[in-house]
Structures are given as structure tokens and as C-alpha cells.
Motif scaffolding. Structure first.
Motif, short mmCIF file in Angstrom:
data_model
loop_
_atom_site.label_atom_id
_atom_site.label_comp_id
_atom_site.label_asym_id
_atom_site.label_seq_id
_atom_site.Cartn_x
_atom_site.Cartn_y
_atom_site.Cartn_z
N PRO A 24 17.54 2.68 11.40
CA PRO A 24 16.83 3.87 11.89
C PRO A 24 16.56 4.91 10.82
N ASN A 25 17.11 4.72 9.62
CA ASN A 25 16.93 5.68 8.53
C ASN A 25 16.24 5.01 7.35
N ILE A 26 15.58 5.83 6.55
CA ILE A 26 14.94 5.33 5.33
C ILE A 26 16.00 4.91 4.33
N VAL A 27 15.76 3.75 3.68
CA VAL A 27 16.62 3.29 2.60
C VAL A 27 15.74 3.11 1.36
N MET A 28 16.36 2.96 0.19
CA MET A 28 15.60 2.88 -1.06
C MET A 28 14.58 1.74 -1.05
N GLY A 29 14.92 0.64 -0.38
CA GLY A 29 14.01 -0.50 -0.36
C GLY A 29 12.67 -0.21 0.28
N HIS A 30 12.59 0.81 1.15
CA HIS A 30 11.32 1.15 1.77
C HIS A 30 10.30 1.66 0.76
N GLY A 31 10.75 2.08 -0.42
CA GLY A 31 9.82 2.56 -1.44
C GLY A 31 9.62 1.60 -2.58
N GLY A 32 10.04 0.34 -2.42
CA GLY A 32 10.03 -0.59 -3.53
C GLY A 32 8.79 -1.41 -3.70
N GLY A 33 7.82 -1.28 -2.78
CA GLY A 33 6.60 -2.06 -2.92
C GLY A 33 6.70 -3.48 -2.43
N GLY A 34 7.82 -3.84 -1.77
CA GLY A 34 8.01 -5.18 -1.26
C GLY A 34 7.80 -5.26 0.23
N ALA A 35 8.50 -6.23 0.86
CA ALA A 35 8.32 -6.46 2.29
C ALA A 35 8.68 -5.24 3.12
N MET A 36 9.74 -4.52 2.75
CA MET A 36 10.14 -3.35 3.52
C MET A 36 9.09 -2.24 3.45
N SER A 37 8.46 -2.06 2.30
CA SER A 37 7.37 -1.08 2.19
C SER A 37 6.21 -1.46 3.11
N GLY A 38 5.86 -2.74 3.10
CA GLY A 38 4.77 -3.20 3.96
C GLY A 38 5.07 -3.01 5.43
N GLU A 39 6.32 -3.28 5.83
CA GLU A 39 6.69 -3.09 7.22
C GLU A 39 6.64 -1.62 7.62
N LEU A 40 7.05 -0.75 6.72
CA LEU A 40 7.02 0.68 7.00
C LEU A 40 5.59 1.15 7.26
N ILE A 41 4.66 0.67 6.44
CA ILE A 41 3.25 1.05 6.62
C ILE A 41 2.68 0.44 7.90
N GLU A 42 2.91 -0.87 8.09
CA GLU A 42 2.29 -1.58 9.20
C GLU A 42 2.84 -1.17 10.55
N HIS A 43 4.15 -0.93 10.61
CA HIS A 43 4.79 -0.74 11.90
C HIS A 43 5.20 0.70 12.19
#
Length: 356
Positions: A24-43
Motif C-alpha cells: 500500500p506504500n511507495i517503495v524504491m522499486g516503483h521509481g526504477g523504470g522496471g516492472a513496478m514502475s510500469g504497474e504504478l503508471i498502468e494501474h
């Protein structure tokens, strides 16, 4: 007049894969340009923006104003340390935005600059960053036209954060976007990879190697102009920053619904990067770059585009590293030096935090 209440956010109604729903909280991986970044944008971002957003949120957008086609891009820079071998957050901010515009085939014109400064940061450090930005802008031939400054409390920042936005112009005939990659295209890279990520890591962690690895930060629009001048129908350009070559190729493959097959023996990896990655257990394909580009061009045009790249100072070590294929759509695979094949997947988060 009654106050308008902000509607409650119902996470249970999100169509969201792991790991967003379980985190439920932002983690560093959300800004890494990988799958987690894509999920944050898409979802999260796209559903929240609703019809106010266009469906494709790329590094730069092409918009038409009357008969003029413009490219527009924005980026934020939080690299730590602010100064590293070969560059600083200042020139990185200018070059990064210039390159995002160049990857759509645009000629960059103007940039905005915004600073978030931490209370207590020495003015000399801020001046060093600003001077580097001015020098980089002059080198790139762009003008810094507007900006903003904010200060946050001590302990709530890392000295200086920088945001830049840029506008460029495109010729009518230019159509460069990831959806245009198609089977048979040659995959080219403009030079040695992994330099920026290793340079930042070495300074941040105090790691010394036999030779100093310097960042490759540079503005690439001159190289792109030389490639376009060949008359080739360039399908895709991408600067492999966060997530490195691996992330960029995966994003292109998925956008185009095609596969990518690499030849690892053709990928230019400098000895310093190879040694550092071997020591730290990193894959050079996932290490960030700030002065390299990947190009997808028709096979018939590959040799003349490659020759034009090698004639430019920023493309002297350009190589053909693979081919776009119809097999395994949306997937990148690499043939190893031993003759085997491995999958080069999209990284989940990031190997090296805060490299740009």
C-alpha cells in the motif's frame, strides 16, 4: 458555497497485479523504470487521470499545434551523489531531457528548470549544479527559458532535486515510436554500455576499481540528426537509462508485440564496467546509461545508419547487437558466448537506486 469532498480511494476496485495491491506504500522499486514502475503508471496513474490523459505516456509526447509538430518531455533528477566521475546532477538534468526529445526525432529548443533545495545546503553546491546546467545547455544548443525554486526543511531532501521539461520540433516525415518495431529490424546501440550506473555507484559507495569509470552523460540529438540525414526509415529510438538496455528492449518488444534476439558477444561492454559488474554480481544489460541510444532500423538501412553513427563522436563504438523477430512476442532473449540462450526479462525494481 459547500466544500467539495475528495472521493475516497477504493484500492479493492483496482485491476492491479502484484506487487501494487500487496504494497500500500511507495517503495524504491516503483521509481526504477522496471516492472513496478510500469504497474504504478498502468494501474494507478492512468486510471486516476481518466480521460484527461492520453493512453500512451512515454518519455516524450508528440503533439500538433496547427501545422507544427512539437515534442514535449519532462523529467526529475534525484541522483546521489550530486557529483560523480564524468558529470553531475546539473548536466544530467539537461542532457536527460534533451535526449528524451531526441528519441522522438525532435530537435530540442527550450527547457524549463525547477529546483527543490534542502534547507542548509551550501550555496556553493547549488551554484556548481546551476553552472553545470548552463554549460550543458550551451553545449546542446538549447535555451533555459523558465523555472521555479522551492525549499524544504532540513532532513527532507538530499541537497538538490532538479526537474526539467523541454520542447522540440519535428519534421513532418519523422515517425519514431516503439510501436513501429517490426520483425527483421536491426537493433543497434550507439556505444559502450553501463558507464553511468557504475560511475555513480563507485562514488556513492566509495568503491575503487583499477581504472576510473566515468559517466557517459551527453546530449544525443546531434547523433540522431546524423542518423536521420541518411534518409533511413528509423522505426524506434530509445535512450536506455533506468533499467538499462534490458528494460528499454523489453518495453519496445511489448509495445510492438514483437520479439528481440540479442547476440551477447556483439554488445560493447567496456572492461571497467564488466569487472565492476562481475565483482558486484550485476548484469551490465540492466545498468543505466545517460549518453547512449538504441535504434531499430530496417535491415536494408542498417549498414548506412551504423556508418553514420560511427562517423559521429558519440557513436564511434556503435554496434549491431541483435534483431527484431516474430518469435516470442514481447520477450527479449540473448544468445550467450557459450552458445546457449537466456531470457533477458524486465527488471522488477532497480539494481542501482538513484542513478538519475
Amino acid at each position: 458555497m459547500p466544500e467539495t469532498e475528495t472521493p475516497a480511494i477504493d484500492m479493492e476496485n483496482w485491476v492491479c497485479p502484484m506487487p501494487l495491491r500487496d504494497s500500500p506504500n511507495i517503495v524504491m522499486g516503483h521509481g526504477g523504470g522496471g516492472a513496478m514502475s510500469g504497474e504504478l503508471i498502468e494501474h494507478l496513474f492512468l486510471p486516476a487521470f481518466g480521460p484527461a490523459a492520453q493512453s500512451e505516456l512515454g518519455d516524450s509526447a508528440v503533439v500538433a499545434i496547427g501545422d507544427t509538430r512539437l515534442a514535449f518531455s519532462t523529467d526529475s533528477f534525484v541522483v546521489k551523489p550530486m557529483n560523480f566521475p564524468g558529470g553531475s546532477i546539473g548536466d544530467l538534468a539537461v542532457n536527460g531531457t534533451v535526449n528524451d526529445l531526441a528519441m522522438s526525432g525532435a530537435r530540442p529548443l527550450v527547457l524549463s528548470t525547477a529546483f527543490i533545495l534542502e534547507e542548509g545546503t551550501p550555496l556553493s553546491e547549488i551554484a556548481r549544479v546551476a553552472t553545470a546546467m548552463g554549460t550543458a545547455a550551451l553545449t546542446a544548443g538549447v535555451t533555459l527559458v523558465t523555472g521555479d525554486t522551492k525549499v524544504v526543511d532540513a532532513g527532507h531532501g538530499d541537497g538538490v532535486y532538479v526537474n526539467t521539461a523541454g520542447i522540440g520540433v519535428l519534421d513532418e516525415s519523422v515517425d519514431i515510436r516503439p510501436q513501429r518495431a517490426c520483425p527483421g529490424d536491426a537493433v543497434l546501440v550507439s556505444g559502450e554500455i553501463g558507464l553511468h550506473g557504475v560511475a555513480v555507484l563507485s562514488r556513492r559507495e566509495g568503491i575503487e576499481f583499477e581504472t576510473t569509470v566515468c559517466s557517459d552523460t551527453a546530449a544525443l540529438h546531434g547523433l540522431v540528426a546524423a542518423m536521420l540525414a541518411t534518409g533511413a526509415d528509423i522505426h524506434v529510438l530509445r535512450d536506455p537509462t533506468r533499467g538499462g538496455v534490458a528494460a528499454s528492449l523489453n518495453e519496445i518488444a511489448r509495445a510492438a508485440g514483437a520479439g528481440v534476439r540479442l547476440d551477447e558477444t556483439r554488445i560493447p561492454i567496456p572492461p571497467g564496467v564488466r569487472d565492476a559488474c562481475g565483482l558486484l554480481g550485476l548484469d551490465p544489460l540492466y545498468v543505466a546509461n545517460e549518453g547512449k541510444l538504441i535504434a531499430f532500423v530496417p535491415d536494408r538501412d542498417a549498414d548506412r545508419v551504423l556508418a553514420a553513427m560511427r562517423d559521429h563522436p558519440l557513436g564511434a563504438h556503435a554496434e549491431r547487437i541483435g534483431t527484431c523477430v516474430a518469435d516470442h512476442p514481447g520477450m527479449v532473449v540473448a544468445r550467450t558466448a557459450l552458445g546457449g540462450t537466456r531470457v533477458v526479462d524486465l527488471p522488477i525494481g532497480e539494481q542501482l537506486p538513484r542513478i538519475c
